[in-house]
Design a protein around this motif. Structure first.
Motif, mmCIF file in Angstrom:
data_model
loop_
_atom_site.group_PDB
_atom_site.id
_atom_site.type_symbol
_atom_site.label_atom_id
_atom_site.label_comp_id
_atom_site.label_asym_id
_atom_site.label_seq_id
_atom_site.Cartn_x
_atom_site.Cartn_y
_atom_site.Cartn_z
ATOM 1 N N ILE A 1 0.840 -1.205 0.000
ATOM 2 C CA ILE A 1 0.000 0.000 0.000
ATOM 3 C C ILE A 1 0.873 1.251 0.000
ATOM 4 C CG2 ILE A 1 -1.660 1.351 1.346
ATOM 5 C CD1 ILE A 1 -2.812 -1.383 2.285
ATOM 6 N N THR B 1 -0.694 8.853 -6.038
ATOM 7 C CA THR B 1 -1.946 9.562 -6.281
ATOM 8 C C THR B 1 -3.149 8.737 -5.839
ATOM 9 O OG1 THR B 1 -2.113 8.720 -8.541
ATOM 10 C CG2 THR B 1 -0.972 10.829 -8.231
ATOM 11 N N ASP B 2 -2.919 7.446 -5.544
ATOM 12 C CA ASP B 2 -4.009 6.547 -5.182
ATOM 13 C C ASP B 2 -3.884 5.990 -3.767
ATOM 14 O OD1 ASP B 2 -6.363 5.127 -5.741
ATOM 15 O OD2 ASP B 2 -5.228 3.324 -6.207
ATOM 16 N N SER B 3 -2.708 6.146 -3.145
ATOM 17 C CA SER B 3 -2.470 5.534 -1.840
ATOM 18 C C SER B 3 -3.273 6.233 -0.760
ATOM 19 C CB SER B 3 -0.983 5.586 -1.482
ATOM 20 O OG SER B 3 -0.783 5.082 -0.183
ATOM 21 N N LYS B 4 -3.914 5.426 0.090
ATOM 22 C CA LYS B 4 -4.680 5.987 1.201
ATOM 23 C C LYS B 4 -3.795 6.249 2.419
ATOM 24 C CE LYS B 4 -8.498 5.486 -1.087
ATOM 25 N NZ LYS B 4 -8.331 6.119 -2.364
ATOM 26 N N LEU B 5 -2.579 5.701 2.436
ATOM 27 C CA LEU B 5 -1.691 5.867 3.580
ATOM 28 C C LEU B 5 -0.582 6.886 3.321
ATOM 29 C CD1 LEU B 5 -1.248 2.147 4.685
ATOM 30 C CD2 LEU B 5 -2.815 3.844 5.607
ATOM 31 N N ASN B 6 -0.059 6.899 2.137
ATOM 32 C CA ASN B 6 1.054 7.789 1.815
ATOM 33 C C ASN B 6 0.548 8.900 0.905
ATOM 34 O OD1 ASN B 6 3.651 8.706 1.870
ATOM 35 N ND2 ASN B 6 4.398 7.339 0.296
ATOM 36 N N THR B 7 -0.187 9.833 1.482
ATOM 37 C CA THR B 7 -0.875 10.854 0.696
ATOM 38 C C THR B 7 0.000 12.087 0.452
ATOM 39 O OG1 THR B 7 -1.764 11.891 2.679
ATOM 40 C CG2 THR B 7 -3.081 10.138 1.673
ATOM 41 N N GLU C 1 -0.974 15.051 1.077
ATOM 42 C CA GLU C 1 -1.159 15.911 2.242
ATOM 43 C C GLU C 1 -0.195 15.549 3.367
ATOM 44 O OE1 GLU C 1 -4.724 16.020 -0.242
ATOM 45 O OE2 GLU C 1 -3.697 14.336 0.690
#
Length: 85
Positions: A14, A20-26, A28
């Motif tokens: 992950i 651009t798609d990772s929920k953990l390494n954003t 932000e």
């Protein structure tokens, strides 16, 4: 293979995925890292090695907490599925 090995592999997959798609390494999260580094670490022009070491140490600590939270969440989800609650 152990359960911990598989969980670590899932977490790394992950984290290493498309940013651009990772929920953990954003984006932000990385922007917040940059703000912290700019505020608390030496300017990279003055002491690149010290800043780089500090960045890597801090990121490793945060990622360790993230991995632990991922593991706890995954284990909780499995327990809830198995118990049917």
């Amino acid at each position: 293979m152990s359960k911990n090995f598989l969980l670590n592999a899932m977490f790394q997959a992950i984290m290493d995925g498309d940013l651009t798609d990772s929920k953990l390494n954003t984006y932000e999260l990385n922007a917040k890292f940059d703000k912290i580094f700019d505020k608390y670490l030496p300017d990279s022009k003055d002491d690149y090695d010290t800043r780089n070491d500090g960045e890597m140490d801090f990121i490793a600590i945060v990622h360790e907490y993230m991995e632990n939270a991922f593991n706890v969440g995954f284990n909780t989800a499995v327990q809830l599925l198995v118990r049917g609650d």
